[in-house]
Design an enzyme around this catalytic site. Sequence first.
Site, PDB file in Angstrom:
ATOM      1  N   LYS A  11       0.856  -1.187   0.000  1.00 23.02           N
ATOM      2  CA  LYS A  11       0.000   0.000   0.000  1.00 23.02           C
ATOM      3  C   LYS A  11       0.891   1.237   0.000  1.00 23.02           C
ATOM      4  O   LYS A  11       1.842   1.326   0.787  1.00 23.02           O
ATOM      5  CB  LYS A  11      -0.894   0.024   1.242  1.00 23.02           C
ATOM      6  CG  LYS A  11      -2.081   0.983   1.140  1.00 23.02           C
ATOM      7  CD  LYS A  11      -3.132   0.480   0.172  1.00 23.02           C
ATOM      8  CE  LYS A  11      -4.455   1.221   0.317  1.00 23.02           C
ATOM      9  NZ  LYS A  11      -5.463   0.710  -0.636  1.00 23.02           N
ATOM     10  N   THR A  56      -4.512  -4.807   0.784  1.00 23.48           N
ATOM     11  CA  THR A  56      -3.784  -3.557   0.983  1.00 23.48           C
ATOM     12  C   THR A  56      -4.598  -2.569   1.812  1.00 23.48           C
ATOM     13  O   THR A  56      -4.024  -1.721   2.501  1.00 23.48           O
ATOM     14  CB  THR A  56      -3.375  -2.918  -0.357  1.00 23.48           C
ATOM     15  OG1 THR A  56      -4.535  -2.507  -1.074  1.00 23.48           O
ATOM     16  CG2 THR A  56      -2.561  -3.889  -1.191  1.00 23.48           C
ATOM     17  N   ASP A  57      -5.916  -2.688   1.779  1.00 31.68           N
ATOM     18  CA  ASP A  57      -6.741  -1.844   2.636  1.00 31.68           C
ATOM     19  C   ASP A  57      -6.488  -2.167   4.105  1.00 31.68           C
ATOM     20  O   ASP A  57      -6.489  -1.266   4.958  1.00 31.68           O
ATOM     21  CB  ASP A  57      -8.218  -2.033   2.301  1.00 31.68           C
ATOM     22  CG  ASP A  57      -9.106  -1.032   3.040  1.00 31.68           C
ATOM     23  OD1 ASP A  57      -9.019   0.171   2.729  1.00 31.68           O
ATOM     24  OD2 ASP A  57      -9.860  -1.456   3.941  1.00 31.68           O
ATOM     25  N   PHE A 158      33.544  27.435 -11.881  1.00 34.42           N
ATOM     26  CA  PHE A 158      33.623  26.276 -12.784  1.00 34.42           C
ATOM     27  C   PHE A 158      34.535  26.658 -13.946  1.00 34.42           C
ATOM     28  O   PHE A 158      34.161  27.426 -14.825  1.00 34.42           O
ATOM     29  CB  PHE A 158      32.242  25.875 -13.288  1.00 34.42           C
ATOM     30  CG  PHE A 158      32.238  24.573 -14.048  1.00 34.42           C
ATOM     31  CD1 PHE A 158      32.764  23.422 -13.490  1.00 34.42           C
ATOM     32  CD2 PHE A 158      31.725  24.510 -15.340  1.00 34.42           C
ATOM     33  CE1 PHE A 158      32.767  22.221 -14.189  1.00 34.42           C
ATOM     34  CE2 PHE A 158      31.722  23.316 -16.049  1.00 34.42           C
ATOM     35  CZ  PHE A 158      32.243  22.164 -15.473  1.00 34.42           C
ATOM     36  N   ARG A 175      29.953  32.463  -9.314  1.00 32.39           N
ATOM     37  CA  ARG A 175      28.616  32.192  -9.830  1.00 32.39           C
ATOM     38  C   ARG A 175      27.684  31.780  -8.703  1.00 32.39           C
ATOM     39  O   ARG A 175      28.124  31.409  -7.600  1.00 32.39           O
ATOM     40  CB  ARG A 175      28.661  31.084 -10.890  1.00 32.39           C
ATOM     41  CG  ARG A 175      29.120  29.729 -10.346  1.00 32.39           C
ATOM     42  CD  ARG A 175      29.037  28.641 -11.396  1.00 32.39           C
ATOM     43  NE  ARG A 175      29.375  27.333 -10.810  1.00 32.39           N
ATOM     44  CZ  ARG A 175      29.161  26.167 -11.418  1.00 32.39           C
ATOM     45  NH1 ARG A 175      28.623  26.134 -12.627  1.00 32.39           N
ATOM     46  NH2 ARG A 175      29.491  25.030 -10.823  1.00 32.39           N
ATOM     47  N   GLN A 218      30.609  18.607  -8.239  1.00 34.87           N
ATOM     48  CA  GLN A 218      31.256  17.367  -7.793  1.00 34.87           C
ATOM     49  C   GLN A 218      32.161  17.616  -6.591  1.00 34.87           C
ATOM     50  O   GLN A 218      32.172  16.841  -5.626  1.00 34.87           O
ATOM     51  CB  GLN A 218      32.075  16.754  -8.940  1.00 34.87           C
ATOM     52  CG  GLN A 218      31.257  16.173 -10.077  1.00 34.87           C
ATOM     53  CD  GLN A 218      30.911  17.163 -11.163  1.00 34.87           C
ATOM     54  OE1 GLN A 218      30.856  18.383 -10.923  1.00 34.87           O
ATOM     55  NE2 GLN A 218      30.684  16.676 -12.371  1.00 34.87           N
ATOM     56  N   ASN A 244      22.202  20.822 -10.479  1.00 34.87           N
ATOM     57  CA  ASN A 244      22.742  22.178 -10.502  1.00 34.87           C
ATOM     58  C   ASN A 244      21.675  23.088 -11.103  1.00 34.87           C
ATOM     59  O   ASN A 244      21.481  23.121 -12.321  1.00 34.87           O
ATOM     60  CB  ASN A 244      24.027  22.214 -11.330  1.00 34.87           C
ATOM     61  CG  ASN A 244      24.741  23.547 -11.250  1.00 34.87           C
ATOM     62  OD1 ASN A 244      24.357  24.418 -10.474  1.00 34.87           O
ATOM     63  ND2 ASN A 244      25.788  23.713 -12.048  1.00 34.87           N
ATOM     64  N   HIS A 246      20.432  26.233 -12.381  1.00 35.49           N
ATOM     65  CA  HIS A 246      21.183  27.347 -12.934  1.00 35.49           C
ATOM     66  C   HIS A 246      20.479  28.694 -12.742  1.00 35.49           C
ATOM     67  O   HIS A 246      19.241  28.782 -12.775  1.00 35.49           O
ATOM     68  CB  HIS A 246      21.421  27.123 -14.432  1.00 35.49           C
ATOM     69  CG  HIS A 246      22.109  25.835 -14.736  1.00 35.49           C
ATOM     70  ND1 HIS A 246      23.390  25.547 -14.320  1.00 35.49           N
ATOM     71  CD2 HIS A 246      21.692  24.730 -15.420  1.00 35.49           C
ATOM     72  CE1 HIS A 246      23.733  24.352 -14.731  1.00 35.49           C
ATOM     73  NE2 HIS A 246      22.714  23.824 -15.400  1.00 35.49           N
TER      74      HIS A 246
END
Length: 280
Positions: A11, A56-57, A158, A175, A218, A244, A246
Amino acid sequence: MARLGENCYGKSRVRLSRIARAGKQHDFNEWTVRVLLNGDFESSFTEADNGKILPTDTMKNTVYSIARTSSATTIEEFAMELGDYLLGNNPQVSRASIEIEEKNWTRLKVDGEPDATTFKLGGPELHTVRAERDRSNGWAVTSGVDGLTILKTTNSAFTGYIKDRLTTLKPATDRIFGTRATITWDYISATQDFSEVRARIIAALLREFAAHHSMSVQHTLFDMGKAALTAAPEIARIHLAMPNLHHLLADLSPFGQDNPNHIFVPIDEPHGYIEATIER
């Protein structure tokens, strides 16, 4: 010829809010639970025989019933308690897997003092757990946080990447670095002060992100993972997925204006995507 391979059922998306009342002070939790069971269910697939199927109930009802009497204070403790009940009362079940997401409700402060019965949503992130146990083994517990949304406006660069004929990206030494991280960690033992360890791990991740002089996603991801392992000897490994997100520098030159890293256009997609597991 056809034969049944690995299978399970359960469930999902069982929504639960809980108030723990201790006199005038209340604690509040909001959880979403998923139950998955493995076991001797082949006859239901191949012979249309439901004699070994727990509805499942009923699983949904079990979540609410166990929560009513549970003394668990963390999603990890409740997941194991729920799984133990299902295994203990269903001999046809060989493995139980319980997943829970918890919204980050925190106690509201009024005039600087915590209010006994009022809460606010602390952020978009969800606290998570996956607890899994075979009938003959102990619990394996993986906790985490999903949607940890963080951003820094400097100390992110970067440069030095591969450039070929299709590269248009310009090197950046200052940045915006924004991400919506999904992070999980595996506990060495299923007996822990889960709440305290979780707080320690998240604090270490945030502290490292804030202080880190990033040369790439990274680079920051690895050092965040290292910081978490150092802060929490209770865990064996940590997995981080960090898109990332941007923020592109807006071109204001058509308006006769400069833009020394002041005005950006945030975009959700496409975005970079980095993930890794950091182990001891």
